[in-house]
Design an enzyme around this catalytic site. Structure first.
Site, PDB file in Angstrom:
ATOM      1  N   CYS A 377     -46.035 -13.874  44.421  1.00  0.00           N
ATOM      2  CA  CYS A 377     -46.523 -14.783  43.390  1.00  0.00           C
ATOM      3  C   CYS A 377     -45.671 -14.701  42.119  1.00  0.00           C
ATOM      4  CB  CYS A 377     -48.002 -14.538  43.129  1.00  0.00           C
ATOM      5  SG  CYS A 377     -48.825 -16.019  42.541  1.00  0.00           S
ATOM      6  N   HIS A 502     -50.460 -14.637  48.287  1.00  0.00           N
ATOM      7  CA  HIS A 502     -50.716 -13.195  48.281  1.00  0.00           C
ATOM      8  C   HIS A 502     -50.988 -12.698  49.701  1.00  0.00           C
ATOM      9  CE1 HIS A 502     -51.162 -12.596  43.881  1.00  0.00           C
ATOM     10  NE2 HIS A 502     -51.462 -13.871  43.919  1.00  0.00           N
ATOM     11  N   GLU A 504     -51.204  -9.796  50.786  1.00  0.00           N
ATOM     12  CA  GLU A 504     -51.975  -8.540  50.838  1.00  0.00           C
ATOM     13  C   GLU A 504     -53.447  -8.740  51.161  1.00  0.00           C
ATOM     14  OE1 GLU A 504     -50.622  -9.909  48.154  1.00  0.00           O
ATOM     15  OE2 GLU A 504     -51.756  -9.570  46.309  1.00  0.00           O
TER      16      GLU A 504
HETATM   17  N1  GLN Z   1     -48.679 -16.493  36.475  1.00  0.00           N
HETATM   18  C1  GLN Z   1     -48.191 -17.102  37.669  1.00  0.00           C
HETATM   19  C2  GLN Z   1     -48.855 -18.446  37.957  1.00  0.00           C
HETATM   20  O1  GLN Z   1     -49.932 -18.687  37.455  1.00  0.00           O
HETATM   21  C3  GLN Z   1     -48.320 -16.167  38.848  1.00  0.00           C
HETATM   22  C4  GLN Z   1     -49.729 -15.892  39.239  1.00  0.00           C
HETATM   23  C5  GLN Z   1     -49.864 -14.717  40.161  1.00  0.00           C
HETATM   24  O2  GLN Z   1     -48.967 -13.877  40.264  1.00  0.00           O
HETATM   25  N2  GLN Z   1     -50.992 -14.583  40.822  1.00  0.00           N
HETATM   26  O3  GLN Z   1     -48.340 -19.229  38.707  1.00  0.00           O
END
Ligand code: GLN
Length: 527
Positions: A377, A502, A504
């Site tokens: 992310c 994600h 995970e």
């Molecule tokens: N801040 C980034 C976004 O909103 C990444 C978010 C995250 O890592 N969950 O796209």
């Protein structure tokens, strides 16, 4: 039938892990198990809370931002839960007030008892539909002001559902005091006194302790807390490998106790628990170890990267290697030294500008030194910014950090522009991703269509696709509905995978996530 779990003396006793372990035992006995975590705080969900306050936010398939205990439930039970598995006072009060405004309670004074407690009971019964046994974990500690209505609601439930259909398990701290070399039962006694004052007598006591309890302590707890002696169960610290807990509890006869109190008989023998134990108990004997870095700004709160940590452990089970996690503080000046000892590194998700310079350094180091890297992310976004900068677009950035950047390689998603409320409005939950064949990603997943969970507002700017491809990136995973970049990998690197989602959240102890397994495998090879 319902099992209610309360906590005593202090928080952070691992109630969620214990609840999940009991869930696994019940599932292994052949029952359909419902899981519910109640968080008495007033936030609607933890999505707007800092990891310093709350640890990780766990995202369910249907896009709810939930407590990290939901992650434990999913991992132990190997099931996908939904937004109904986490309730907060915030959610319940919002619903109650809405009803009041609609006129549902017309003529009445709306009160905590019975209106709020009725709503709580309705929600608990809802989760219990089509389940044999539902485990309800009440967050916080007995005696907390916010928790009172929930304790009252479960007290009423015992009255309404009957003794044979409800079971109270109290998880409490039984500390060892070094100065006198003694184990102290008093805090737990007092916590049970508090519980009884509120009308609940625990049936089973699970004692979290550093030292084994002796007969004397067990007797004391049994007498003073009015719990049968065989129902005083010890849950000693197990260290990192929390998957040992179901077996630890079962070895003290937990399933038999539950059968006795709830008047049920197992449908099958606990064979699955044996299989489980075989996989997870070898871990301590593994000879080899890999050192894996997690490079983020929340390194002092271990819970902030909970699911990542667990996913690495799962990969360790399968790859037969111990995982030594090193948290790399990305706000520190000289992180190069910390990076040199690593066999692989993860740049996790996050929000806001703090620590991104350091994350960029990590990404660059991994790219140049061919250190296996998984960027998740924000980790993906930062890595792409780092590459763009290194390949000539000096002012490349994300709109999150510089809305005026001439090279916005990461941009706000169109639907985010209209967003006013920050809570629950990100791109959340599971989406499809199509993987291109002949990529490292494909060799790991071994399929072309996957579903993964998301939590973000920003995305890769497709305008820069050619630029990155020319410099050696492969866009190996794309969301087919909206043509969004979900996975990027790097040519001429043993393992450099970036994901907008994600991974995970979907890893399981007996079924590690392919990307984590791939990373650990490569770490082993590098070592
Ligand atoms: N801040 C980034 C976004 O909103 C990444 C978010 C995250 O890592 N969950 O796209």
């Amino acid at each position: 039938k319902y099992i209610f779990i309360t906590g005593g003396v202090v928080s952070s006793l691992g109630k969620g892990i214990t609840a999940a372990s009991i869930g696994l035992i019940l599932k292994t006995m052949g029952f359909r198990v419902g899981m519910l975590k109640i968080d008495p705080y007033l936030n609607v969900d933890p999505g707007t809370m800092s990891p310093y306050q709350h640890g990780e936010v766990f995202v369910t398939k249907d896009g709810a931002e939930t407590d990290l205990d939901i992650g434990h439930y999913e991992r132990f039970l190997n099931e996908e839960l939904d937004r109904n598995s986490n309730l907060t006072s915030g959610q319940l009060y919002a619903e109650l007030i809405e009803k009041e405004r609609r006129g549902d309670y017309l003529g009445k004074t709306v009160q905590v008892v019975p209106h709020f407690t009725n709503l709580i009971k309705e929600k608990i019964r809802n989760v219990g539909k089509n389940k044999d046994i539902t485990i309800v974990e009440i967050g916080g500690t007995v005696g907390d002001i916010e928790g009172l209505p929930f304790i009252e609601a479960i007290r009423q439930l015992r009255y309404e559902e009957g003794k044979e259909n409800t079971l109270f398990i109290h998880i409490s701290l039984v500390p060892y005091i070094k100065a006198v070399d003694e184990i102290k039962t008093k805090p737990t006694q007092h916590s049970v006194i508090k519980l009884r004052e509120l009308g609940i007598k625990p049936d089973i006591l699970i004692c979290r302790c550093e030292r084994k309890l002796g007969e004397e302590e067990k007797n004391k707890l049994s007498i003073f807390c009015d719990v049968e002696k065989e129902a005083v169960i010890e849950e000693i610290d197990v260290g990192e490998n929390i998957y040992k807990i179901p077996v630890l509890l079962e070895n003290q006869g937990l399933s038999k106790l539950i059968e006795k109190y709830l008047g049920i008989k197992r449908l099958v023998e606990l064979n699955f628990l044996k299989k489980w134990n075989k996989v997870i108990s070898q871990y301590e004997n593994f000879k080899n170890k890999v050192t894996i870095g997690i490079a983020g700004k929340y390194t002092i709160v271990k819970d902030a990267y909970k699911s990542i940590k667990e996913a690495l452990l799962h990969a360790g089970f399968s790859e037969k290697v111990k995982i030594d996690i090193k948290y790399i503080d990305t706000e520190k000046k000289n992180i190069e030294k910390d990076l040199k000892v690593l066999d692989a590194v993860i740049v996790p998700g996050g929000f806001g500008e703090r620590g991104i310079e350091g994350k960029m350094k990590v990404a660059r180091f991994a790219r140049e030194k061919k250190l296996p890297l998984l960027g998740i992310c924000l980790g993906m976004q930062i890595s792409l910014i780092e590459m763009a900068k290194s390949w000539g677009l000096k002012e490349a950035n994300s709109e999150e950090f510089d809305p005026e950047s001439p090279f916005p390689v990461i941009i706000s998603m169109p639907e985010q522009k209209a967003v006013k409320n920050l809570g629950g409005t990100m791109r959340l939950g599971e989406y499809t991703c199509k993987i291109s064949k002949n990529t490292l990603t494909y060799s790991l997943y071994k399929k072309t269509l996957i579903r993964e969970r998301h939590r973000h507002r920003y995305e890769f700017n497709n305008r820069f696709k050619k630029f990155f491809e020319k410099n050696g990136c492969i866009f190996s995973g794309i969301n087919p509905e909206r043509n969004l970049v979900e996975i990027v990998e790097l040519k001429n690197h043993p393992f450099f995978i970036l994901t907008q989602f994600h991974p995970e959240f979907k890893s399981r102890p007996l079924k590690p996530h392919p990307l984590f397994r791939g990373l650990v495998k490569m770490a082993k090879k590098r070592k």
